[in-house]
Structures are given as structure tokens and as C-alpha cells.
Motif scaffolding. Sequence first.
Motif, mmCIF file in Angstrom:
data_model
loop_
_atom_site.group_PDB
_atom_site.id
_atom_site.type_symbol
_atom_site.label_atom_id
_atom_site.label_comp_id
_atom_site.label_asym_id
_atom_site.label_seq_id
_atom_site.Cartn_x
_atom_site.Cartn_y
_atom_site.Cartn_z
ATOM 1 N N GLU A 88 8.820 -2.939 -6.321
ATOM 2 C CA GLU A 88 8.941 -2.859 -4.585
ATOM 3 C C GLU A 88 9.628 -2.614 -4.182
ATOM 4 O O GLU A 88 10.023 -1.254 -3.160
ATOM 5 C CB GLU A 88 8.043 -3.285 -3.824
ATOM 6 C CG GLU A 88 6.630 -2.309 -3.308
ATOM 7 C CD GLU A 88 7.826 -2.614 -2.531
ATOM 8 O OE1 GLU A 88 6.602 -1.925 -1.131
ATOM 9 O OE2 GLU A 88 7.786 -4.013 -1.111
ATOM 10 N N ALA A 89 10.322 -3.640 -3.802
ATOM 11 C CA ALA A 89 11.044 -3.581 -2.749
ATOM 12 C C ALA A 89 12.278 -2.465 -3.050
ATOM 13 O O ALA A 89 13.217 -1.850 -2.420
ATOM 14 C CB ALA A 89 12.024 -5.116 -2.563
ATOM 15 N N GLU A 90 13.058 -2.456 -4.151
ATOM 16 C CA GLU A 90 13.887 -1.492 -4.850
ATOM 17 C C GLU A 90 13.752 -0.038 -4.578
ATOM 18 O O GLU A 90 13.826 0.432 -3.655
ATOM 19 C CB GLU A 90 14.855 -1.767 -5.794
ATOM 20 C CG GLU A 90 15.433 -1.283 -6.643
ATOM 21 C CD GLU A 90 15.316 -1.710 -7.771
ATOM 22 O OE1 GLU A 90 15.558 -2.206 -8.249
ATOM 23 O OE2 GLU A 90 16.647 -0.256 -8.845
ATOM 24 N N ALA A 91 12.690 0.214 -3.839
ATOM 25 C CA ALA A 91 12.045 1.872 -4.587
ATOM 26 C C ALA A 91 12.232 1.872 -2.646
ATOM 27 O O ALA A 91 12.298 2.425 -2.471
ATOM 28 C CB ALA A 91 10.597 2.065 -4.556
ATOM 29 N N GLY A 106 15.336 1.088 7.054
ATOM 30 C CA GLY A 106 14.440 0.358 7.257
ATOM 31 C C GLY A 106 15.021 -1.272 6.442
ATOM 32 O O GLY A 106 14.293 -2.063 6.414
ATOM 33 N N GLY A 107 16.031 -1.370 6.960
ATOM 34 C CA GLY A 107 17.174 -2.821 6.508
ATOM 35 C C GLY A 107 16.305 -4.065 7.946
ATOM 36 O O GLY A 107 16.220 -2.982 8.565
ATOM 37 N N GLY A 120 12.378 -14.236 5.306
ATOM 38 C CA GLY A 120 12.647 -12.491 5.239
ATOM 39 C C GLY A 120 12.066 -11.485 4.105
ATOM 40 O O GLY A 120 12.542 -11.890 3.517
ATOM 41 N N SER A 121 11.850 -10.105 4.277
ATOM 42 C CA SER A 121 11.642 -9.489 3.131
ATOM 43 C C SER A 121 12.364 -8.845 2.227
ATOM 44 O O SER A 121 13.451 -8.827 2.866
ATOM 45 C CB SER A 121 10.500 -8.232 4.180
ATOM 46 O OG SER A 121 11.916 -7.290 4.574
ATOM 47 N N LEU A 122 12.548 -8.892 1.080
ATOM 48 C CA LEU A 122 13.016 -8.831 0.037
ATOM 49 C C LEU A 122 13.085 -6.883 0.501
ATOM 50 O O LEU A 122 14.607 -6.590 -0.084
ATOM 51 C CB LEU A 122 12.526 -8.687 -1.282
ATOM 52 C CG LEU A 122 11.764 -10.077 -2.012
ATOM 53 C CD1 LEU A 122 10.927 -9.888 -3.516
ATOM 54 C CD2 LEU A 122 13.788 -10.858 -2.031
ATOM 55 N N ARG A 123 12.267 -6.701 0.257
ATOM 56 C CA ARG A 123 13.113 -4.752 0.900
ATOM 57 C C ARG A 123 13.423 -4.798 1.954
ATOM 58 O O ARG A 123 14.529 -4.211 2.467
ATOM 59 C CB ARG A 123 11.886 -4.357 1.008
ATOM 60 C CG ARG A 123 10.780 -4.521 2.432
ATOM 61 C CD ARG A 123 9.708 -3.710 3.063
ATOM 62 N NE ARG A 123 8.725 -3.496 1.834
ATOM 63 C CZ ARG A 123 7.642 -2.070 2.121
ATOM 64 N NH1 ARG A 123 8.035 -2.106 3.892
ATOM 65 N NH2 ARG A 123 7.391 -1.321 1.038
#
Length: 339
Positions: free
Chosen positions: A318-321, A118-119, A104-107
Motif C-alpha cells: 500500500e505504501a509503495e502504491a 506526499g512525503g 512514522g508512516s511507511l507511505r
Amino acid sequence: MPDQSEMLRLLTTMLRIRGFEHRLGKYYNYSAYANLGGRRESDRTAALLTSTLYDFASSGMIGGAVHLYVGQEAVATGVCAHLRDDDYVTGSHRGHGHFIAKGGSLRGALAELMGRSGGCSHGYGGSMHLFDPAKGFLGGNGIIGAQIPLALGPAFAAKYRGEDGVSVAFFGDGGANQGTLYEAMNIAALWKLPVLFVCENNLYAATTPQRISSPLPDLAPRAEGFGMPGAIVDGQDVLAVYEVAGEAVRRARSGDGPTFIEAKTYRFHGHCGAESDHAFPDECAEWRQRDPIELLKAKLEPADVARVEAQVGEELDEAEAFAVSSPLPEANEVERFAF
């Protein structure tokens, strides 16, 4: 023993999980949730309806409850390293690690915890309901033990279709005392379903010590009653978990049925809340001497470790942004996922 490249892949996954959960503390605020305890029911209902609980602007960007996986990274990492996208995993309320280890993606995960569109669950699920069917992750679950029988669905589907897919149910020692586990183990053993029952025994069901909730210290021997192999593994050693899980996955793919794995592990933070203190700090300090990430780092070249740490740091940035800039769901979508 995995080769150097595979060991670096394992380290990458564990660092992603650890880094992800550490970043939650920056945005997390539990006070809005906790402060409801003393209110009248009508006031609590009003707070929910007016979204006071999720007033991200004034009380932090992540509200509600989160249950960290810090300290247990080796378990999900060692098991999921053997899985493909078309294998399936169900997780517990402590499911961030399962989601990330399954690909699963961090973002998607960070945006989900922030309630953003975007979750991975479009911002509607939150911490305990990360979901990504494309990666074979069928969700965490806030009901203790409820995720276990769900893992039998895709396992039965794979067997029925003549495919070699595998399904994994992660649960804790508290979940191991739920009757639903034994119903699931009985059917899985009877039908030789390709399932791994992975018990992450971190010694506490919320705050209840395992020693006062189970008559014996080991849970894996319970598998014998179902004619199922049971294995106990050091859950702080990702290479040990990797080896045991690899054998169990091979058994499942070849049609030899389920395996029960008990991984002895420990969470480094409190039951609930981002980076909350552990209730037993002296015991926790002893377990921290066997931090699963540090144990693996010691087997690798420092330059390789530094490179992986830098790479994961960039991924988290990048995920945080992405998560912070992702919009909140539109009000007119409120019934979109209601059934």
C-alpha cells in the motif's frame, strides 16, 4: 520480559523497517550522484540546477545517498516501544529505522525518499530528513552528532513544564566521538533532563573501524564521568534492548535524569547505497548469524510470525502504491520551506 502480544508488536516494527529498506533497492539509483565526482564544479552545479540528479524517470525514482539500517532494527524498536507520541526522538543519517519505530508512516517515508509531495517532509527532505512532529520524530540529521544536543530541547521543555515526557538521541560510534555529545551529556546530567543517549555501536564510522578511532572497545563507561548510568546491551536482541530501555525511560519519567545506552550491533550492508555490499563480507556473515529478526522469530509461534509477515507485506504494498502515484512538488512551491 514482554508478553506474547508485545513481542509480536516488536516483530511487526522490525519487519516494517527491514521490508521498507529492502524495497528501496527496487527504485534506487546512485549512479547519477556518483558520476558527478569526475565533473568540473560548474558542471556539477548545472546538474543540480537542472535537476539532472533527480531525473527519476530515467535514472530511478530515488537518487542521492541512502544509509540503510538493516541489521540494527532491534535497537530503535526496543527503545521506541516504550515511547509515546508526545515523547521525542532525534535520529542520525541512518534514520529510516528510527522514524518507523517512532510511529512514522511507511507511505510518508517512501514518498519522501522518492521526492514526492506526499512525503513526510513534502518531498523536500529526502532520506536524511524524515520528519513527523505529530509522532514526536524531530528528524534525522546528515551532520554527524548534530542531532544529539537537539534532543535536549524537548527534554528541557518537558521538565520546565512539569511533564513526564522523554527525549531520545540516537547516534553511532562515530557520533560518540564528537564533542557535542559531551556538552549535551554534561548539561543533561547537571539538570537531570529526561534524555536517553542511545549509541548504536555498529563498529564502523562510515568505513573507519571503531578499534582505530577509540582507545577502548566500550563506550558506555564514558557516562561515569558525568555521574550518569551507562549500560551495554546486545543490540541484536530486541528483548534485551527493550528491558534496558524500559528501565532508562522509567528513570527519565520519574525525574532521575539521563541514561547512556550502548547497543552493540552491526549493519548488514555498506555504509551508503541501497543494499550495497559490506566492505567486510566475512565479518558481516558472522553477524548475520545473529539476525535480530530471526532471533525474535525463534521465540514465537510460526503461525503468528506468518500472519505478521503477511500483514506487513500488505502495508508495504500500500505504501509503495501511494508513493509511486504521489505527484512531485509544484515548481511554484520551491521557496515555500526556504528560510
